[in-house]
Enzyme design. Structure first.
Site, PDB file in Angstrom:
ATOM      1  N   ASP A   1       0.744  -1.105   0.045  1.00 56.60           N
ATOM      2  CA  ASP A   1      -0.125  -0.174   0.215  1.00 56.60           C
ATOM      3  C   ASP A   1       0.941   1.364  -0.093  1.00 56.60           C
ATOM      4  O   ASP A   1       1.999   1.083   0.229  1.00 56.60           O
ATOM      5  CB  ASP A   1      -1.000  -0.090   1.273  1.00 56.60           C
ATOM      6  CG  ASP A   1      -2.041  -0.727   1.040  1.00 56.60           C
ATOM      7  OD1 ASP A   1      -2.469  -1.080  -0.001  1.00 56.60           O
ATOM      8  OD2 ASP A   1      -2.823  -1.062   1.989  1.00 56.60           O
TER       9      ASP A   1
ATOM     10  N   LYS B   1      -3.535   2.840  -1.927  1.00 60.86           N
ATOM     11  CA  LYS B   1      -5.025   3.193  -2.205  1.00 60.86           C
ATOM     12  C   LYS B   1      -4.943   4.653  -1.159  1.00 60.86           C
ATOM     13  O   LYS B   1      -4.547   4.565  -0.015  1.00 60.86           O
ATOM     14  CB  LYS B   1      -5.927   2.369  -1.644  1.00 60.86           C
ATOM     15  CG  LYS B   1      -6.151   1.184  -2.697  1.00 60.86           C
ATOM     16  CD  LYS B   1      -7.212   0.270  -2.323  1.00 60.86           C
ATOM     17  CE  LYS B   1      -8.724   0.926  -2.320  1.00 60.86           C
ATOM     18  NZ  LYS B   1      -9.082   1.070  -3.698  1.00 60.86           N
TER      19      LYS B   1
ATOM     20  N   MET C   1      -8.664   8.712   9.377  1.00 57.97           N
ATOM     21  CA  MET C   1      -9.090   9.224   8.143  1.00 57.97           C
ATOM     22  C   MET C   1      -9.987  10.309   8.317  1.00 57.97           C
ATOM     23  O   MET C   1     -11.133  10.387   7.572  1.00 57.97           O
ATOM     24  CB  MET C   1      -9.622   8.267   7.064  1.00 57.97           C
ATOM     25  CG  MET C   1      -8.477   7.096   6.900  1.00 57.97           C
ATOM     26  SD  MET C   1      -9.128   5.627   5.876  1.00 57.97           S
ATOM     27  CE  MET C   1     -10.164   4.941   7.213  1.00 57.97           C
TER      28      MET C   1
END
Length: 259
Positions: free
Chosen positions: A46, A68, A183
């Site tokens: 990632d 991502k 996030m």
């Protein structure tokens, strides 16, 4: 490989290890994750995996970035999963390396279910999740005897990039003295507004931790009402953690880490 007084599991050809790389610092890799890095033939990683961890991959091992990142061009999840299956069926020892822990606000469960459905053997290698290890590097415990006996870990956005709609914000606000959002920067203004509308105090302590456990780590202490504006003025960018609650005040004594 590793000189240990016990055996680590063999990395079988045609299998996939879904491994967590931790929040950043290479020293937070588990022994099993390092064993997987050294035994893999193909690593699919990632975007949030620290470059110092990727530097541990032996020469000659194929390394493929399929990161991502919210708001940036990213590989489609279906393509990532299909690639893992393709490599395993070609007989490779495949390490799928993910930031933090693969089963905490990641797509690890989705990938593991697809592997299981395809009949591909896999192993889950847990990692230290950023909401614990990253906050520790900022001097913020997620629990402490004098402040809280419960903590809630919450995602700041869903798979579509929007703030999740399924939250019972009143229950979330009441349910735990400490809230840790992953996030959460993209929707920070809406997030903090919802928490205050649900009863959290406007002057409640908040910390925003960016690039946790890396040399770029930045920590901003603010309040729930001021958080969105303070983050904008400071120019902070993801990846970031948001922690709300009394444990933030402990950072005054526990800010131990220097890059």
């Amino acid at each position: 490989m590793l000189d240990l007084p016990f055996d680590l599991p063999a990395f079988a050809p045609g299998s996939v290890w879904l491994a967590g790389a931790g929040p950043g610092d290479p020293g937070l890799l588990t022994l099993l994750a390092l064993h997987g890095l050294r035994g893999a033939e193909h690593v699919v990683h990632d975007a949030l995996v620290d470059g110092r961890i990727l530097a541990l991959i032996p020469a000659g091992v194929a390394v493929e970035s399929m990161g991502k990142r919210g708001g940036a061009a990213s590989a489609r999840q279906a393509d990532i999963t299909a690639r893992l299956i393709e490599l395993a069926r070609a007989g490779k020892k495949v390490l799928r390396l993910k930031g933090g822990d693969p089963f905490v606000f990641g797509r690890g469960p989705e990938e593991a279910l697809a592997l299981a459905a395809a009949g591909v053997p896999f192993r889950i290698v847990p990692g230290i999740t950023a909401g614990i290890g990253g906050l520790a590097y900022a001097g913020i415990p997620v629990t402490a005897k004098e402040t809280n006996s419960a903590v809630a870990f919450v995602t700041g956005h869903g798979p579509d990039g929007e703030m999740p709609d399924e939250f019972d914000w009143d229950a979330l606000a009441r349910g735990a003295p400490v809230l840790v959002f992953y996030m959460g920067l993209k929707h920070l203004d809406r997030l903090t507004s919802r928490l205050m509308a649900a009863g959290r105090r406007a002057d409640e302590a908040v910390a925003v931790v960016c690039d946790a456990a890396t040399p770029r780590q930045a920590v901003l202490e603010t309040t729930l009402a001021e958080a969105a504006g303070a983050v904008e003025r400071a120019g902070l960018k993801p990846p970031a953690l948001l922690v709300v609650g009394p444990v933030v005040a402990l950072r005054r004594q526990l800010d131990w880490w220097m890059p």
